[in-house]
Write a protein that holds these residues in place. Sequence first.
Motif, short mmCIF file in Angstrom:
data_model
loop_
_atom_site.label_atom_id
_atom_site.label_comp_id
_atom_site.label_asym_id
_atom_site.label_seq_id
_atom_site.Cartn_x
_atom_site.Cartn_y
_atom_site.Cartn_z
N ILE A 1 0.86 -1.18 0.00
CA ILE A 1 0.00 0.00 0.00
C ILE A 1 0.90 1.23 0.00
O ILE A 1 1.77 1.37 0.85
N GLY A 2 0.69 2.11 -0.98
CA GLY A 2 1.43 3.36 -1.05
C GLY A 2 0.55 4.51 -0.63
O GLY A 2 -0.68 4.40 -0.65
N ALA A 3 1.17 5.62 -0.26
CA ALA A 3 0.43 6.81 0.15
C ALA A 3 1.04 8.05 -0.47
O ALA A 3 2.25 8.15 -0.59
N ALA A 4 0.17 8.97 -0.88
CA ALA A 4 0.59 10.32 -1.24
C ALA A 4 -0.07 11.23 -0.20
O ALA A 4 -1.29 11.17 -0.02
N VAL A 5 0.73 12.02 0.50
CA VAL A 5 0.22 12.85 1.60
C VAL A 5 0.32 14.32 1.21
O VAL A 5 1.40 14.82 0.92
N TYR A 6 -0.83 14.99 1.20
CA TYR A 6 -0.89 16.41 0.86
C TYR A 6 -1.22 17.21 2.12
O TYR A 6 -2.21 16.94 2.78
N LYS A 7 -0.37 18.17 2.45
CA LYS A 7 -0.63 19.06 3.57
C LYS A 7 -1.50 20.19 3.03
O LYS A 7 -1.02 21.01 2.25
N VAL A 8 -2.77 20.21 3.42
CA VAL A 8 -3.75 21.13 2.83
C VAL A 8 -4.21 22.13 3.89
O VAL A 8 -4.65 21.75 4.97
N THR A 9 -4.11 23.40 3.55
CA THR A 9 -4.54 24.48 4.45
C THR A 9 -5.72 25.21 3.83
O THR A 9 -5.71 25.52 2.65
N ASN A 10 -6.72 25.48 4.64
CA ASN A 10 -7.86 26.28 4.17
C ASN A 10 -7.45 27.74 4.13
O ASN A 10 -7.48 28.45 5.14
N ASP A 11 -7.05 28.19 2.95
CA ASP A 11 -6.61 29.57 2.76
C ASP A 11 -7.74 30.47 2.24
O ASP A 11 -7.50 31.57 1.78
N LEU A 12 -8.96 29.97 2.33
CA LEU A 12 -10.13 30.77 1.93
C LEU A 12 -10.74 31.41 3.17
O LEU A 12 -10.40 31.05 4.30
N LEU A 13 -11.67 32.33 2.98
CA LEU A 13 -12.19 33.12 4.10
C LEU A 13 -13.45 32.54 4.72
O LEU A 13 -14.17 33.23 5.43
N GLN A 14 -13.72 31.27 4.42
CA GLN A 14 -14.87 30.62 5.05
C GLN A 14 -14.57 29.13 5.22
O GLN A 14 -13.69 28.60 4.54
N PRO A 15 -15.29 28.47 6.13
CA PRO A 15 -15.07 27.03 6.30
C PRO A 15 -15.33 26.28 4.98
O PRO A 15 -16.12 26.74 4.15
N GLN A 16 -14.65 25.16 4.80
CA GLN A 16 -14.78 24.39 3.57
C GLN A 16 -15.08 22.93 3.90
O GLN A 16 -14.54 22.38 4.85
N ALA A 17 -15.91 22.31 3.07
CA ALA A 17 -16.15 20.87 3.15
C ALA A 17 -15.77 20.29 1.79
O ALA A 17 -16.41 20.58 0.79
N LEU A 18 -14.69 19.52 1.76
CA LEU A 18 -14.26 18.89 0.52
C LEU A 18 -15.04 17.59 0.36
O LEU A 18 -14.90 16.67 1.14
N LYS A 19 -15.90 17.54 -0.65
CA LYS A 19 -16.82 16.42 -0.85
C LYS A 19 -16.15 15.27 -1.61
O LYS A 19 -15.40 15.50 -2.56
N ALA A 20 -16.49 14.06 -1.22
CA ALA A 20 -15.90 12.86 -1.82
C ALA A 20 -16.04 12.83 -3.33
O ALA A 20 -15.09 12.54 -4.05
N LYS A 21 -17.23 13.18 -3.82
CA LYS A 21 -17.50 13.05 -5.26
C LYS A 21 -16.57 13.93 -6.10
O LYS A 21 -16.29 13.63 -7.25
N ASP A 22 -16.04 15.01 -5.50
CA ASP A 22 -15.16 15.91 -6.23
C ASP A 22 -13.73 15.37 -6.35
O ASP A 22 -12.90 15.95 -7.03
N PHE A 23 -13.44 14.27 -5.67
CA PHE A 23 -12.08 13.73 -5.66
C PHE A 23 -12.00 12.33 -6.23
O PHE A 23 -11.02 11.63 -6.04
N CYS A 24 -13.06 11.90 -6.92
CA CYS A 24 -13.04 10.58 -7.55
C CYS A 24 -12.84 10.76 -9.05
O CYS A 24 -13.69 11.27 -9.74
#
Length: 141
Positions: A9-32
Amino acid sequence: EEKGLSGDIGAAVYKVTNDLLQPQALKAKDFCFNTPFPYAMSCFGDKGAHCEEEGCIGCKDGEVSGSGESCDFKIGETKFMTLWFEKPEKPQKTCREVAKRDITKKCGISNLMNCIGEISNEHWVATDFKPSCAEEKGLSG
């Protein structure tokens, strides 16, 4: 043997910061995406004094499992978005790839898709994150 991961099992790890001015919900369907290999994805973030996983999805042939899942970010919050995949047979590594460790890339939500770029199972990093999402979504190590 790469630390923290069992078998292939391999992994790619992305350090992600919310740099926008409101809370964010990253939805599963947008990453498939319709990649030539199945993958899983989850996020790790601090809850109090410990690290907690959320938003586990699986993606195979462009079809998502866990479609209601999301990675939720407060303003300014940083989490570690982790892509899990089965390593291909005997990948070739450059010296630069061998030398880098732990973080695949650092990304802001505002430019996340460009930052991640094409999802590939050819490059991975050592990680101590547990591959429970990968196992849950049927990736075998």
